[in-house]
Design an enzyme around this catalytic site. Structure first.
Site, PDB file in Angstrom:
ATOM      1  N   HIS A  72     -12.671 -68.053  22.558  1.00 24.61           N
ATOM      2  CA  HIS A  72     -14.203 -67.859  22.038  1.00 24.61           C
ATOM      3  C   HIS A  72     -15.230 -67.718  23.140  1.00 24.61           C
ATOM      4  O   HIS A  72     -15.166 -68.223  24.291  1.00 24.61           O
ATOM      5  CB  HIS A  72     -14.666 -68.814  21.344  1.00 24.61           C
ATOM      6  CG  HIS A  72     -13.944 -68.902  20.040  1.00 24.61           C
ATOM      7  ND1 HIS A  72     -14.477 -69.840  18.936  1.00 24.61           N
ATOM      8  CD2 HIS A  72     -12.908 -68.357  19.582  1.00 24.61           C
ATOM      9  CE1 HIS A  72     -13.816 -69.625  17.736  1.00 24.61           C
ATOM     10  NE2 HIS A  72     -12.718 -68.739  18.156  1.00 24.61           N
ATOM     11  N   TYR A 200     -22.854 -73.838  14.818  1.00 23.30           N
ATOM     12  CA  TYR A 200     -23.492 -75.455  14.619  1.00 23.30           C
ATOM     13  C   TYR A 200     -24.783 -75.214  13.842  1.00 23.30           C
ATOM     14  O   TYR A 200     -25.620 -74.462  14.471  1.00 23.30           O
ATOM     15  CB  TYR A 200     -23.747 -75.712  16.303  1.00 23.30           C
ATOM     16  CG  TYR A 200     -22.395 -76.226  16.819  1.00 23.30           C
ATOM     17  CD1 TYR A 200     -21.603 -75.251  17.519  1.00 23.30           C
ATOM     18  CD2 TYR A 200     -22.277 -77.703  17.289  1.00 23.30           C
ATOM     19  CE1 TYR A 200     -20.689 -75.498  18.432  1.00 23.30           C
ATOM     20  CE2 TYR A 200     -21.195 -77.839  18.012  1.00 23.30           C
ATOM     21  CZ  TYR A 200     -20.252 -76.814  18.511  1.00 23.30           C
ATOM     22  OH  TYR A 200     -18.941 -77.578  19.125  1.00 23.30           O
ATOM     23  N   PRO A 292     -18.820 -86.173  18.975  1.00 19.74           N
ATOM     24  CA  PRO A 292     -18.146 -84.782  19.117  1.00 19.74           C
ATOM     25  C   PRO A 292     -18.887 -83.579  19.368  1.00 19.74           C
ATOM     26  O   PRO A 292     -18.333 -82.526  19.325  1.00 19.74           O
ATOM     27  CB  PRO A 292     -17.067 -84.818  17.902  1.00 19.74           C
ATOM     28  CG  PRO A 292     -17.559 -85.896  17.166  1.00 19.74           C
ATOM     29  CD  PRO A 292     -18.585 -86.811  17.998  1.00 19.74           C
ATOM     30  N   LYS A 296     -16.678 -82.780  23.877  1.00 22.36           N
ATOM     31  CA  LYS A 296     -16.276 -83.219  25.371  1.00 22.36           C
ATOM     32  C   LYS A 296     -15.419 -84.183  25.593  1.00 22.36           C
ATOM     33  O   LYS A 296     -14.900 -84.178  26.598  1.00 22.36           O
ATOM     34  CB  LYS A 296     -17.946 -83.700  25.856  1.00 22.36           C
ATOM     35  CG  LYS A 296     -18.790 -82.594  26.426  1.00 22.36           C
ATOM     36  CD  LYS A 296     -18.485 -81.685  27.217  1.00 22.36           C
ATOM     37  CE  LYS A 296     -19.263 -80.268  27.142  1.00 22.36           C
ATOM     38  NZ  LYS A 296     -18.240 -79.083  27.846  1.00 22.36           N
ATOM     39  N   TYR A 384     -21.708 -76.315  27.653  1.00 23.88           N
ATOM     40  CA  TYR A 384     -20.866 -76.194  26.764  1.00 23.88           C
ATOM     41  C   TYR A 384     -19.400 -75.872  27.131  1.00 23.88           C
ATOM     42  O   TYR A 384     -18.388 -76.420  26.836  1.00 23.88           O
ATOM     43  CB  TYR A 384     -21.240 -75.343  25.562  1.00 23.88           C
ATOM     44  CG  TYR A 384     -20.461 -75.438  24.486  1.00 23.88           C
ATOM     45  CD1 TYR A 384     -19.388 -74.704  24.366  1.00 23.88           C
ATOM     46  CD2 TYR A 384     -20.598 -76.574  23.494  1.00 23.88           C
ATOM     47  CE1 TYR A 384     -18.542 -74.575  23.243  1.00 23.88           C
ATOM     48  CE2 TYR A 384     -19.674 -76.471  22.257  1.00 23.88           C
ATOM     49  CZ  TYR A 384     -18.724 -75.533  22.107  1.00 23.88           C
ATOM     50  OH  TYR A 384     -18.199 -75.445  20.919  1.00 23.88           O
TER      51      TYR A 384
HETATM   52  P1  FAS Z   1      -6.471 -91.332  22.660  1.00 25.56           P
HETATM   53  O1  FAS Z   1      -7.292 -92.282  21.996  1.00 25.56           O
HETATM   54  O2  FAS Z   1      -6.489 -89.796  22.371  1.00 25.56           O
HETATM   55  O3  FAS Z   1      -5.094 -91.843  23.027  1.00 25.56           O
HETATM   56  C1  FAS Z   1      -4.803 -93.362  23.537  1.00 25.56           C
HETATM   57  C2  FAS Z   1      -3.583 -93.391  22.880  1.00 25.56           C
HETATM   58  O4  FAS Z   1      -3.115 -94.808  23.491  1.00 25.56           O
HETATM   59  C3  FAS Z   1      -3.146 -93.362  21.387  1.00 25.56           C
HETATM   60  O5  FAS Z   1      -1.956 -92.499  21.243  1.00 25.56           O
HETATM   61  C4  FAS Z   1      -2.929 -94.857  21.109  1.00 25.56           C
HETATM   62  O6  FAS Z   1      -1.820 -94.838  20.085  1.00 25.56           O
HETATM   63  C5  FAS Z   1      -2.398 -95.327  22.180  1.00 25.56           C
HETATM   64  N1  FAS Z   1      -2.784 -96.653  22.323  1.00 25.56           N
HETATM   65  C6  FAS Z   1      -3.712 -97.511  21.929  1.00 25.56           C
HETATM   66  N2  FAS Z   1      -3.472 -98.881  22.084  1.00 25.56           N
HETATM   67  C7  FAS Z   1      -2.273 -98.970  22.661  1.00 25.56           C
HETATM   68  C8  FAS Z   1      -1.489-100.003  23.255  1.00 25.56           C
HETATM   69  N3  FAS Z   1      -2.065-101.352  23.272  1.00 25.56           N
HETATM   70  N4  FAS Z   1      -0.259 -99.680  23.626  1.00 25.56           N
HETATM   71  C9  FAS Z   1       0.103 -98.571  23.680  1.00 25.56           C
HETATM   72  N5  FAS Z   1      -0.506 -97.556  23.201  1.00 25.56           N
HETATM   73  C10 FAS Z   1      -1.704 -97.546  22.936  1.00 25.56           C
HETATM   74  N6  FAS Z   1     -13.334 -84.788  20.737  1.00 25.56           N
HETATM   75  C11 FAS Z   1     -13.966 -83.738  20.796  1.00 25.56           C
HETATM   76  O7  FAS Z   1     -13.998 -83.198  21.725  1.00 25.56           O
HETATM   77  N7  FAS Z   1     -14.004 -83.162  19.512  1.00 25.56           N
HETATM   78  C12 FAS Z   1     -13.523 -83.648  18.251  1.00 25.56           C
HETATM   79  O8  FAS Z   1     -13.937 -83.073  17.363  1.00 25.56           O
HETATM   80  C13 FAS Z   1     -13.362 -85.024  18.317  1.00 25.56           C
HETATM   81  N8  FAS Z   1     -13.070 -85.572  16.966  1.00 25.56           N
HETATM   82  C14 FAS Z   1     -12.266 -86.967  17.183  1.00 25.56           C
HETATM   83  C15 FAS Z   1     -12.213 -87.430  15.783  1.00 25.56           C
HETATM   84  C16 FAS Z   1     -11.510 -88.836  15.941  1.00 25.56           C
HETATM   85  C17 FAS Z   1     -11.141 -89.587  14.500  1.00 25.56           C
HETATM   86  C18 FAS Z   1     -11.602 -89.385  17.064  1.00 25.56           C
HETATM   87  C19 FAS Z   1     -11.257 -90.929  17.046  1.00 25.56           C
HETATM   88  C20 FAS Z   1     -11.813 -89.019  18.234  1.00 25.56           C
HETATM   89  C21 FAS Z   1     -12.466 -87.583  18.342  1.00 25.56           C
HETATM   90  N9  FAS Z   1     -12.582 -86.891  19.414  1.00 25.56           N
HETATM   91  C22 FAS Z   1     -13.072 -85.549  19.489  1.00 25.56           C
HETATM   92  C23 FAS Z   1     -12.306 -87.440  20.850  1.00 25.56           C
HETATM   93  C24 FAS Z   1     -11.033 -87.464  21.187  1.00 25.56           C
HETATM   94  O9  FAS Z   1     -10.665 -86.167  21.012  1.00 25.56           O
HETATM   95  C25 FAS Z   1     -11.023 -88.168  22.407  1.00 25.56           C
HETATM   96  O10 FAS Z   1     -11.789 -87.813  23.390  1.00 25.56           O
HETATM   97  C26 FAS Z   1      -9.599 -88.016  22.950  1.00 25.56           C
HETATM   98  O11 FAS Z   1      -8.414 -88.407  21.990  1.00 25.56           O
HETATM   99  C27 FAS Z   1      -9.451 -88.741  24.198  1.00 25.56           C
HETATM  100  O12 FAS Z   1      -8.144 -88.944  24.629  1.00 25.56           O
HETATM  101  P2  FAS Z   1      -7.281 -90.189  25.329  1.00 25.56           P
HETATM  102  O13 FAS Z   1      -8.253 -90.672  26.499  1.00 25.56           O
HETATM  103  O14 FAS Z   1      -6.093 -89.962  25.721  1.00 25.56           O
HETATM  104  O15 FAS Z   1      -7.475 -91.287  24.110  1.00 25.56           O
HETATM  105  C1  PHB Z   2     -13.289 -79.049  16.186  1.00 27.91           C
HETATM  106  O1  PHB Z   2     -12.790 -77.718  15.638  1.00 27.91           O
HETATM  107  O2  PHB Z   2     -12.696 -80.066  15.669  1.00 27.91           O
HETATM  108  C2  PHB Z   2     -14.479 -79.239  16.910  1.00 27.91           C
HETATM  109  C3  PHB Z   2     -15.259 -78.126  17.539  1.00 27.91           C
HETATM  110  C4  PHB Z   2     -16.490 -78.360  17.886  1.00 27.91           C
HETATM  111  C5  PHB Z   2     -16.861 -79.578  18.373  1.00 27.91           C
HETATM  112  C6  PHB Z   2     -16.244 -80.673  17.503  1.00 27.91           C
HETATM  113  C7  PHB Z   2     -15.068 -80.417  16.953  1.00 27.91           C
HETATM  114  O3  PHB Z   2     -18.051 -79.887  18.884  1.00 27.91           O
END
Ligand code: FAS
Ligand code: PHB
Length: 390
Positions: A72, A200, A292, A296, A384
Site C-alpha cells: 500500500h 481510518y 494498535p 506499531k 506511519y
Molecule cells: P507476542 O505476544 O506476539 O508473542 C509472545 C509469545 O510468547 C507468544 O507466542 C506466547 O504464547 C509466548 N509465551 C508467553 N509466555 C510464555 C512463557 N512463560 N513461556 C514460553 N512462551 C511464552 N499490533 C499491531 O501492530 N496491529 C494490530 O492490529 C495488533 N492487534 C493486536 C491484537 C491483540 C489481541 C494483541 C494481544 C496484540 C495486537 N497487536 C497489534 C500487537 C501485537 O501484534 C504485538 O505487538 C506483537 O505480537 C508483539 O510480538 P512479540 O513481542 O513477539 O509478542
Molecule cells: C490490521 O489490519 O489488523 C490493522 C491495520 C492497521 C492498524 C491496526 C490493525 O493500525
C-alpha cells in the site's frame, strides 16, 4: 544442556531473533508455551513497516509477504463525511505491506524448521535463574520432563503477560502506562475489499478502521467499550455501526459479508525500563505495548530484535559488549517515538466521552490541518511507514 542464546516466546520477536542469529551462525533454543497450530492461527497485527519488510526480505523470509501481502502506498483519513488520502509514497518514498502477523509467524516457523532450529512448543513451568551471572539458565517442563538449559544469554520475547519482565528485580524497574477508556471490536469478514487502502475513520460515535487480509477476507475494527462483550453485537448491529461511522458523502459504502470472527482487544500504552538485566534482555511486547492505531506493535518487536541481533553478533564475532550495554538506550529511542505516534493517532481519531466541546474542536482542527498541509501530512506519513533505522 547448554546453548548460546535461550529465547522465551515464539511470537514475531522470538522467531525472528532466532532466525537472524542462525544466519550469523549463533545457536539458539526457542521455548514456546503454546502449540505450533495456536501461534500460527492467532489473529493479531496486519501492517508491516518498510523497515520490517526490508528485514524479512534480507533475511530470506519475505517471499510470501511479497507475493501474498498487499503493498500500500497510501492510507485514507475519513471524517465529516469525506475521505482524504495521505500519499505515503509521495511524501516519504516508503510504503507499507498489509500482511497478517500470523502469516509472518508461519514463514518464520517454516524457516526455523527448515534450518533444523531448536523450537520447543508446549513448554510449561518456565523460570529464569542466575540472570545476573555469565551463565544464566532456564528451567522448564517439556514432554512431561523437567529440564534445565544453560546459556550465555536469555532473551524474553514472551509478550506482555510473560515471565521474563517480572524476573528483573522490581526495585530496578520503572514502568510507564496509560490505559485507554475504550477498546477495539475486531471482525474478520468474507468479502471483497471495500477500498484499495486502509481507512481510518473519526466519527462522533467513535473510531472505525477498514483493513484487509486478502482479496476475499477483510479485517475491520470499531471503537467500543473495553468491558463490552462480543455477544452484545449481532452482525446487523455491527454493520449498522460501521456504516454510520464510515458514512461518506460520495456514495461509497462498506461491503458487508459473513462475519466469521469477532473479538474485543483492550488498549494501553506501556513501557518498562530497563529492557535488560545482567544477561537477560527483553524484546517486543515483553517490554512495551502500543495502542494498535499506529500499527506499531509488531514493527517495534522487529526493531528491538534487529538491535539485539547486531549486539549479539558483535559479542560472538568480535568479543565486543558495547552494543549489549547500550541496548536499552538504543531501543528506547524508537520505542518512545512509536509510543508517542501511537498515542497521537489514538487521541486524534477516537471519541473520548469526557472530551469538552473545546477538545472536540481541537481534534477536528488537527484533522483538517493534516489533510490540508503537506508538512503536517508528512509527519503522519513518515511515522506511519516507520522512520529509517538509526
Ligand atoms: P507476542 O505476544 O506476539 O508473542 C509472545 C509469545 O510468547 C507468544 O507466542 C506466547 O504464547 C509466548 N509465551 C508467553 N509466555 C510464555 C512463557 N512463560 N513461556 C514460553 N512462551 C511464552 N499490533 C499491531 O501492530 N496491529 C494490530 O492490529 C495488533 N492487534 C493486536 C491484537 C491483540 C489481541 C494483541 C494481544 C496484540 C495486537 N497487536 C497489534 C500487537 C501485537 O501484534 C504485538 O505487538 C506483537 O505480537 C508483539 O510480538 P512479540 O513481542 O513477539 O509478542
Ligand atoms: C490490521 O489490519 O489488523 C490493522 C491495520 C492497521 C492498524 C491496526 C490493525 O493500525
Amino acid at each position: 544442556m547448554k546453548t548460546q542464546v535461550i529465547i522465551v516466546g515464539a511470537g514475531p520477536a522470538g522467531l525472528l531473533l532466532s532466525h537472524l542469529l542462525h544466519l550469523q551462525g549463533i545457536e539458539s533454543v526457542v521455548l514456546e508455551s503454546r502449540t505450533r497450530a495456536d501461534i500460527e492461527s492467532t489473529i493479531r497485527a496486519g501492517v508491516l513497516e518498510q523497515g520490517t519488510m526490508d528485514i524479512l526480505s534480507e533475511a530470506g523470509v519475505g517471499a510470501r509477504m511479497r507475493s501474498e501481502g498487499a503493498l500500500h502506498h497510501g492510507i485514507e483519513l475519513a471524517f465529516g463525511g469525506k475521505r482524504h488520502r495521505i500519499d505515503l509514497n509521495e511524501l516519504t518514498g516508503r510504503a507499507i505491506t498489509v500482511y497478517a502477523q500470523h502469516e509472518v509467524i508461519k514463514d518464520l516457523v517454516a524457516a526455523r524448521i527448515a534450518a533444523a532450529g531448536q523450537l520447543l512448543f508446549e513448554v510449561s513451568a518456565v523460570s529464569l535463574h542466575d540472570i545476573d551471572s555469565k551463565q544464566p539458565s532456564v528451567r522448564f517442563t517439556h514432554g512431561g520432563e523437567s529440564q534445565q538449559l544453560t546459556a550465555d544469554f536469555v532473551i524474553g520475547c514472551d509478550g506482555f503477560h510473560g515471565i521474563a519482565r517480572p524476573t528483573i528485580p522490581e526495585p530496578l524497574r520503572r514502568d510507564y502506562q496509560r490505559i485507554y477508556p475504550f477498546g477495539w471490536f475486531g471482525i474478520l469478514v468474507e468479502s471483497a475489499p471495500s477500498s484499495e487502502e486502509l481507512i481510518y475513520a473519526q466519527h462522533e460515535r467513535g473510531f472505525a478502521l477498514v483493513s484487509t487480509r486478502s482479496p476475499t477476507v477483510q479485517r475491520h475494527y470499531f471503537q467500543c467499550d473495553p468491558k463490552d462483550e462480543v455477544a452484545n453485537w449481532s452482525d446487523d448491529r455491527i454493520w449498522s455501526e460501521m456504516h454510520t461511522r464510515l458514512e461518506s458523502s460520495d456514495g461509497w459504502k462498506l461491503k458487508e459479508g459473513k462475519i466469521f470472527q469477532k473479538n474485543i482487544i483492550g488498549m494501553r500504552s506501556f513501557v518498562s525500563t530497563p529492557m535488560q538485566y545482567g544477561r537477560l534482555f527483553l524484546a517486543g511486547d515483553a517490554a512495551h505495548i502500543v495502542p494498535p492505531t499506529g500499527a506499531k506493535g509488531m514493527n517495534l518487536a522487529v526493531a528491538d530484535v534487529r538491535l539485539l541481533s547486531i549486539a549479539l553478533e558483535a559479542f560472538y564475532k568480535k568479543g565486543q559488549e558495547e552494543r549489549l550495554s547500550t541496548y536499552t538506550e538504543d531501543a528506547l529511542k524508537r520505542v518512545w517515538r512509536a509510543e508517542h505516534f501511537s498515542w497521537w493517532m489514538t487521541s486524534l481519531l477516537h471519541r473520548f466521552d469526557d472530551a469538552s466541546p473545546f477538545q472536540q474542536e481541537l481534534q477536528r482542527a488537527e484533522l483538517d490541518y493534516l489533510v490540508s498541509s503537506r508538512a503536517a501530512a508528512t509527519v503522519l506519513a513518515e511515522n506511519y511507514v516507520g522512520l529509517p533505522f538509526a
